[in-house]
Design a protein around this motif. Structure first.
Motif, PDB file in Angstrom:
ATOM      1  N   LYS A 121      76.554   1.740   6.879  1.00 38.46           N
ATOM      2  CA  LYS A 121      75.256   2.078   6.290  1.00 38.46           C
ATOM      3  C   LYS A 121      75.229   1.732   4.811  1.00 38.46           C
ATOM      4  O   LYS A 121      74.220   1.244   4.291  1.00 38.46           O
ATOM      5  CB  LYS A 121      74.955   3.560   6.497  1.00 38.46           C
ATOM      6  CG  LYS A 121      74.635   3.903   7.933  1.00 38.46           C
ATOM      7  CD  LYS A 121      74.410   5.389   8.104  1.00 38.46           C
ATOM      8  CE  LYS A 121      74.148   5.751   9.556  1.00 38.46           C
ATOM      9  NZ  LYS A 121      73.942   7.186   9.734  1.00 38.46           N
ATOM     10  N   LEU A 122      76.341   1.969   4.124  1.00 38.34           N
ATOM     11  CA  LEU A 122      76.436   1.628   2.709  1.00 38.34           C
ATOM     12  C   LEU A 122      76.285   0.125   2.504  1.00 38.34           C
ATOM     13  O   LEU A 122      75.561  -0.322   1.609  1.00 38.34           O
ATOM     14  CB  LEU A 122      77.771   2.114   2.140  1.00 38.34           C
ATOM     15  CG  LEU A 122      78.051   1.792   0.688  1.00 38.34           C
ATOM     16  CD1 LEU A 122      77.056   2.494  -0.223  1.00 38.34           C
ATOM     17  CD2 LEU A 122      79.469   2.203   0.333  1.00 38.34           C
ATOM     18  N   ALA A 123      76.928  -0.668   3.345  1.00 34.94           N
ATOM     19  CA  ALA A 123      76.823  -2.130   3.239  1.00 34.94           C
ATOM     20  C   ALA A 123      75.393  -2.592   3.474  1.00 34.94           C
ATOM     21  O   ALA A 123      74.891  -3.481   2.774  1.00 34.94           O
ATOM     22  CB  ALA A 123      77.777  -2.796   4.228  1.00 34.94           C
ATOM     23  N   LEU A 124      74.722  -1.992   4.458  1.00 39.04           N
ATOM     24  CA  LEU A 124      73.333  -2.352   4.736  1.00 39.04           C
ATOM     25  C   LEU A 124      72.428  -1.969   3.568  1.00 39.04           C
ATOM     26  O   LEU A 124      71.579  -2.757   3.138  1.00 39.04           O
ATOM     27  CB  LEU A 124      72.856  -1.670   6.015  1.00 39.04           C
ATOM     28  CG  LEU A 124      71.404  -1.932   6.413  1.00 39.04           C
ATOM     29  CD1 LEU A 124      71.145  -3.422   6.585  1.00 39.04           C
ATOM     30  CD2 LEU A 124      71.073  -1.168   7.686  1.00 39.04           C
ATOM     31  N   ARG A 125      72.617  -0.775   3.039  1.00 38.65           N
ATOM     32  CA  ARG A 125      71.811  -0.329   1.892  1.00 38.65           C
ATOM     33  C   ARG A 125      72.023  -1.271   0.702  1.00 38.65           C
ATOM     34  O   ARG A 125      71.079  -1.656   0.020  1.00 38.65           O
ATOM     35  CB  ARG A 125      72.189   1.099   1.512  1.00 38.65           C
ATOM     36  CG  ARG A 125      71.341   1.673   0.389  1.00 38.65           C
ATOM     37  CD  ARG A 125      71.776   3.081   0.029  1.00 38.65           C
ATOM     38  NE  ARG A 125      71.728   3.991   1.156  1.00 38.65           N
ATOM     39  CZ  ARG A 125      70.691   4.770   1.451  1.00 38.65           C
ATOM     40  NH1 ARG A 125      69.605   4.729   0.706  1.00 38.65           N
ATOM     41  NH2 ARG A 125      70.738   5.585   2.476  1.00 38.65           N
ATOM     42  N   ARG A 126      73.282  -1.667   0.472  1.00 39.90           N
ATOM     43  CA  ARG A 126      73.596  -2.570  -0.638  1.00 39.90           C
ATOM     44  C   ARG A 126      72.897  -3.917  -0.438  1.00 39.90           C
ATOM     45  O   ARG A 126      72.321  -4.478  -1.378  1.00 39.90           O
ATOM     46  CB  ARG A 126      75.110  -2.764  -0.729  1.00 39.90           C
ATOM     47  CG  ARG A 126      75.554  -3.587  -1.921  1.00 39.90           C
ATOM     48  CD  ARG A 126      77.071  -3.724  -1.995  1.00 39.90           C
ATOM     49  NE  ARG A 126      77.693  -2.437  -2.271  1.00 39.90           N
ATOM     50  CZ  ARG A 126      78.567  -1.826  -1.458  1.00 39.90           C
ATOM     51  NH1 ARG A 126      78.926  -2.387  -0.325  1.00 39.90           N
ATOM     52  NH2 ARG A 126      79.093  -0.672  -1.791  1.00 39.90           N
ATOM     53  N   ALA A 127      72.900  -4.434   0.788  1.00 31.69           N
ATOM     54  CA  ALA A 127      72.248  -5.714   1.078  1.00 31.69           C
ATOM     55  C   ALA A 127      70.737  -5.612   0.893  1.00 31.69           C
ATOM     56  O   ALA A 127      70.106  -6.527   0.340  1.00 31.69           O
ATOM     57  CB  ALA A 127      72.590  -6.158   2.499  1.00 31.69           C
ATOM     58  N   GLN A 128      70.148  -4.505   1.350  1.00 34.57           N
ATOM     59  CA  GLN A 128      68.699  -4.313   1.172  1.00 34.57           C
ATOM     60  C   GLN A 128      68.362  -4.258  -0.313  1.00 34.57           C
ATOM     61  O   GLN A 128      67.387  -4.869  -0.756  1.00 34.57           O
ATOM     62  CB  GLN A 128      68.251  -3.018   1.845  1.00 34.57           C
ATOM     63  CG  GLN A 128      68.242  -3.076   3.342  1.00 34.57           C
ATOM     64  CD  GLN A 128      67.887  -1.737   3.950  1.00 34.57           C
ATOM     65  OE1 GLN A 128      68.396  -0.691   3.546  1.00 34.57           O
ATOM     66  NE2 GLN A 128      67.016  -1.759   4.937  1.00 34.57           N
ATOM     67  N   ASP A 131      64.356 -10.706  -5.458  1.00 35.03           N
ATOM     68  CA  ASP A 131      62.906 -10.508  -5.552  1.00 35.03           C
ATOM     69  C   ASP A 131      62.195 -10.630  -4.205  1.00 35.03           C
ATOM     70  O   ASP A 131      61.124 -11.219  -4.106  1.00 35.03           O
ATOM     71  CB  ASP A 131      62.277 -11.479  -6.554  1.00 35.03           C
ATOM     72  CG  ASP A 131      62.184 -10.867  -7.939  1.00 35.03           C
ATOM     73  OD1 ASP A 131      62.305  -9.634  -8.049  1.00 35.03           O
ATOM     74  OD2 ASP A 131      61.987 -11.626  -8.901  1.00 35.03           O
ATOM     75  N   ASN A 132      62.780 -10.055  -3.160  1.00 34.22           N
ATOM     76  CA  ASN A 132      62.158 -10.068  -1.839  1.00 34.22           C
ATOM     77  C   ASN A 132      61.069  -8.996  -1.827  1.00 34.22           C
ATOM     78  O   ASN A 132      61.343  -7.799  -1.779  1.00 34.22           O
ATOM     79  CB  ASN A 132      63.223  -9.795  -0.768  1.00 34.22           C
ATOM     80  CG  ASN A 132      62.666  -9.821   0.627  1.00 34.22           C
ATOM     81  OD1 ASN A 132      61.572  -9.335   0.896  1.00 34.22           O
ATOM     82  ND2 ASN A 132      63.437 -10.387   1.537  1.00 34.22           N
ATOM     83  N   VAL A 133      59.812  -9.435  -1.908  1.00 31.54           N
ATOM     84  CA  VAL A 133      58.679  -8.519  -2.021  1.00 31.54           C
ATOM     85  C   VAL A 133      58.579  -7.595  -0.812  1.00 31.54           C
ATOM     86  O   VAL A 133      58.306  -6.401  -0.954  1.00 31.54           O
ATOM     87  CB  VAL A 133      57.364  -9.307  -2.215  1.00 31.54           C
ATOM     88  CG1 VAL A 133      56.160  -8.380  -2.204  1.00 31.54           C
ATOM     89  CG2 VAL A 133      57.410 -10.095  -3.516  1.00 31.54           C
ATOM     90  N   THR A 134      58.822  -8.115   0.378  1.00 34.10           N
ATOM     91  CA  THR A 134      58.758  -7.289   1.584  1.00 34.10           C
ATOM     92  C   THR A 134      59.755  -6.131   1.497  1.00 34.10           C
ATOM     93  O   THR A 134      59.420  -4.984   1.809  1.00 34.10           O
ATOM     94  CB  THR A 134      59.038  -8.142   2.841  1.00 34.10           C
ATOM     95  OG1 THR A 134      58.093  -9.209   2.881  1.00 34.10           O
ATOM     96  CG2 THR A 134      58.946  -7.305   4.101  1.00 34.10           C
ATOM     97  N   MET A 135      60.974  -6.433   1.051  1.00 32.33           N
ATOM     98  CA  MET A 135      61.984  -5.378   0.926  1.00 32.33           C
ATOM     99  C   MET A 135      61.624  -4.426  -0.202  1.00 32.33           C
ATOM    100  O   MET A 135      61.861  -3.221  -0.097  1.00 32.33           O
ATOM    101  CB  MET A 135      63.368  -5.991   0.702  1.00 32.33           C
ATOM    102  CG  MET A 135      64.487  -4.970   0.730  1.00 32.33           C
ATOM    103  SD  MET A 135      64.554  -3.938   2.223  1.00 32.33           S
ATOM    104  CE  MET A 135      64.964  -5.125   3.462  1.00 32.33           C
ATOM    105  N   GLN A 136      61.031  -4.915  -1.267  1.00 29.86           N
ATOM    106  CA  GLN A 136      60.600  -4.042  -2.356  1.00 29.86           C
ATOM    107  C   GLN A 136      59.559  -3.041  -1.855  1.00 29.86           C
ATOM    108  O   GLN A 136      59.624  -1.851  -2.178  1.00 29.86           O
ATOM    109  CB  GLN A 136      60.035  -4.858  -3.523  1.00 29.86           C
ATOM    110  CG  GLN A 136      61.080  -5.654  -4.261  1.00 29.86           C
ATOM    111  CD  GLN A 136      60.482  -6.646  -5.239  1.00 29.86           C
ATOM    112  OE1 GLN A 136      59.275  -6.901  -5.247  1.00 29.86           O
ATOM    113  NE2 GLN A 136      61.332  -7.220  -6.084  1.00 29.86           N
ATOM    114  N   ILE A 137      58.604  -3.528  -1.075  1.00 31.32           N
ATOM    115  CA  ILE A 137      57.567  -2.641  -0.529  1.00 31.32           C
ATOM    116  C   ILE A 137      58.193  -1.629   0.419  1.00 31.32           C
ATOM    117  O   ILE A 137      57.909  -0.427   0.347  1.00 31.32           O
ATOM    118  CB  ILE A 137      56.466  -3.473   0.180  1.00 31.32           C
ATOM    119  CG1 ILE A 137      55.687  -4.286  -0.852  1.00 31.32           C
ATOM    120  CG2 ILE A 137      55.544  -2.561   0.987  1.00 31.32           C
ATOM    121  CD1 ILE A 137      54.781  -5.346  -0.248  1.00 31.32           C
TER     122      ILE A 137
END
Length: 108
Positions: free
Chosen positions: A61-68, A76-82
């Motif tokens: 989960k930590l690795a996924l959170r770090r990647a997100q 600057d991935n706008v979709t992920m920012q939203i």
């Protein structure tokens, strides 16, 4: 006087590769899946390797959170920012209707 051998009960304890268990848990495999891959029962995993499963899942989960986060902030991935804004900051795309359609008072 002969030495008495220590009496053992049940089967011989199976030693599994804890790093593999943690890696499998890290990609969010279920205990059932981990047990199947390791060739043991789910009870064996739950009884003897519960902490390793929990550690692996947490690290995954930590690795996924770090990647997100990296995608949102560094790339600057706008979709992920939203998505992160909605989930972490509780932002919404629904307008807030606190006082209806009242106009704000202006004072000069």
């Amino acid at each position: 006087q002969p030495q008495l051998e220590e009496e053992t009960r049940g089967r011989k304890k199976i030693e599994l590769d804890v790093e593999q268990i943690e890696r499998l848990a890290g990609i969010q495999c279920t205990v059932k899946e981990i047990a199947y891959i390791m060739g043991v029962s789910t009870e064996t995993i739950n009884r003897n390797y519960k902490d390793n499963v929990e550690l692996g899942k947490a690290n995954g989960k930590l690795a996924l959170r770090r990647a997100q986060w990296r995608n949102a902030v560094e790339k600057d991935n706008v979709t992920m920012q939203i998505w992160l804004g909605k989930n972490i900051l509780k932002q919404t795309d629904q307008p807030i209707d606190e006082d209806g359609a009242q106009i704000l008072p202006w004072s000069d």
